[in-house]
Design an enzyme around this catalytic site. Structure first.
Site, PDB file in Angstrom:
ATOM      1  N   ASN A  50      38.566  56.726  30.887  1.00 55.38           N
ATOM      2  CA  ASN A  50      39.633  55.730  30.904  1.00 55.38           C
ATOM      3  C   ASN A  50      39.043  54.329  31.039  1.00 55.38           C
ATOM      4  OD1 ASN A  50      39.025  56.614  33.563  1.00 55.38           O
ATOM      5  ND2 ASN A  50      40.996  55.975  34.361  1.00 55.38           N
ATOM      6  N   GLU A  52      40.437  50.695  32.046  1.00 51.19           N
ATOM      7  CA  GLU A  52      41.588  49.934  32.560  1.00 51.19           C
ATOM      8  C   GLU A  52      41.444  48.452  32.237  1.00 51.19           C
ATOM      9  OE1 GLU A  52      42.123  51.069  36.700  1.00 51.19           O
ATOM     10  OE2 GLU A  52      42.916  53.020  36.065  1.00 51.19           O
ATOM     11  N   CYS A  61      43.750  55.619  28.138  1.00 49.22           N
ATOM     12  CA  CYS A  61      43.389  56.874  28.795  1.00 49.22           C
ATOM     13  C   CYS A  61      42.121  57.465  28.170  1.00 49.22           C
ATOM     14  CB  CYS A  61      44.502  57.906  28.637  1.00 49.22           C
ATOM     15  SG  CYS A  61      45.992  57.517  29.540  1.00 49.22           S
ATOM     16  N   GLU A  63      41.508  60.438  27.154  1.00 50.23           N
ATOM     17  CA  GLU A  63      41.754  61.301  25.990  1.00 50.23           C
ATOM     18  C   GLU A  63      41.790  60.473  24.705  1.00 50.23           C
ATOM     19  OE1 GLU A  63      43.370  61.209  28.868  1.00 50.23           O
ATOM     20  OE2 GLU A  63      44.512  63.030  29.250  1.00 50.23           O
ATOM     21  N   CYS A  96      48.889  62.566  29.836  1.00 47.27           N
ATOM     22  CA  CYS A  96      50.169  61.843  29.892  1.00 47.27           C
ATOM     23  C   CYS A  96      50.921  62.031  28.572  1.00 47.27           C
ATOM     24  CB  CYS A  96      49.932  60.360  30.187  1.00 47.27           C
ATOM     25  SG  CYS A  96      49.346  59.425  28.762  1.00 47.27           S
ATOM     26  N   CYS A  99      49.260  60.483  25.460  1.00 46.54           N
ATOM     27  CA  CYS A  99      48.087  61.239  25.001  1.00 46.54           C
ATOM     28  C   CYS A  99      48.502  62.558  24.348  1.00 46.54           C
ATOM     29  CB  CYS A  99      47.123  61.480  26.159  1.00 46.54           C
ATOM     30  SG  CYS A  99      46.274  59.963  26.663  1.00 46.54           S
TER      31      CYS A  99
HETATM   32  N1  THU Z   1      44.646  58.531  32.904  1.00 43.22           N
HETATM   33  C1  THU Z   1      43.866  59.086  31.927  1.00 43.22           C
HETATM   34  O1  THU Z   1      42.840  58.522  31.519  1.00 43.22           O
HETATM   35  N2  THU Z   1      44.247  60.275  31.416  1.00 43.22           N
HETATM   36  C2  THU Z   1      45.288  61.026  31.871  1.00 43.22           C
HETATM   37  O2  THU Z   1      45.516  62.125  31.376  1.00 43.22           O
HETATM   38  C3  THU Z   1      46.135  60.514  32.943  1.00 43.22           C
HETATM   39  C4  THU Z   1      45.873  59.120  33.376  1.00 43.22           C
HETATM   40  C5  THU Z   1      44.204  57.267  33.501  1.00 43.22           C
HETATM   41  C6  THU Z   1      44.974  56.038  33.126  1.00 43.22           C
HETATM   42  C7  THU Z   1      44.690  55.141  34.316  1.00 43.22           C
HETATM   43  O3  THU Z   1      43.464  54.458  34.097  1.00 43.22           O
HETATM   44  C8  THU Z   1      44.509  56.086  35.474  1.00 43.22           C
HETATM   45  O4  THU Z   1      44.294  57.363  34.910  1.00 43.22           O
HETATM   46  C9  THU Z   1      45.670  56.124  36.435  1.00 43.22           C
HETATM   47  O5  THU Z   1      46.857  56.333  35.767  1.00 43.22           O
END
Ligand code: THU
Length: 135
Positions: A50, A52, A61, A63, A96, A99
């Site tokens: 991920n 941010e 994310c 994925e 999520c 994704c």
């Molecule tokens: N996140 C992912 O990278 N993948 C997921 O399947 C769920 C959430 C990340 C997004 C964000 O940077 C952090 O997790 C918190 O939501």
């Protein structure tokens, strides 16, 4: 739908790649580090973490980073055979909704492996996202 089988060796390659990627996650806002790895139908492996942003909604994310790398390398023919998602905290974490839709785009029959309540859970993309959107 085609075969959802994954060899023990491929499952462990996928999980290792995702576990390596989680170390590179950029998650200074949530502190929730996620790693993902895609095994394509051609047999190639691509990892993602991920990423941010201070403007929170721009976060990507793990994925989608992994899937983007796979498309960048293999092009529009890229199809997902399996995708694994791990997080550093080792808490339950399924992909999520956004994704799920992106996984669905590149692999209706992809096997999705994610941290469930007790251990890793596996299910086909179409089961994670029933009636996914198509154009
Ligand atoms: N996140 C992912 O990278 N993948 C997921 O399947 C769920 C959430 C990340 C997004 C964000 O940077 C952090 O997790 C918190 O939501």
């Amino acid at each position: 739908m085609t075969c959802l089988s994954l060899s023990t060796e491929d499952r462990s390659r996928l999980l290792s790649a995702a576990l390596e990627a989680v170390k590179r996650a950029y998650a200074p806002y949530s502190q929730f580090k996620v790693g993902a790895a895609v095994l394509t139908k051609k047999g190639n492996l691509f990892a993602g973490c991920n990423v941010e942003n201070a403007s929170y909604g721009l976060t990507i994310c793990a994925e989608r980073v992994a899937i983007g790398s796979a498309v960048a390398a293999e092009g529009e023919e890229m199809e997902i055979h399996a995708i694994a998602v791990v997080n550093q905290q080792k808490v339950p974490c399924s992909p999520c909704g956004a994704c799920r839709q992106v996984i669905f785009e590149f692999g209706v029959d992809a096997l999705v492996i994610f941290q469930g309540r007790e251990s890793f859970t596996e299910m086909p993309a179409a089961e994670l996202l029933p009636d996914g959107f198509r154009l």
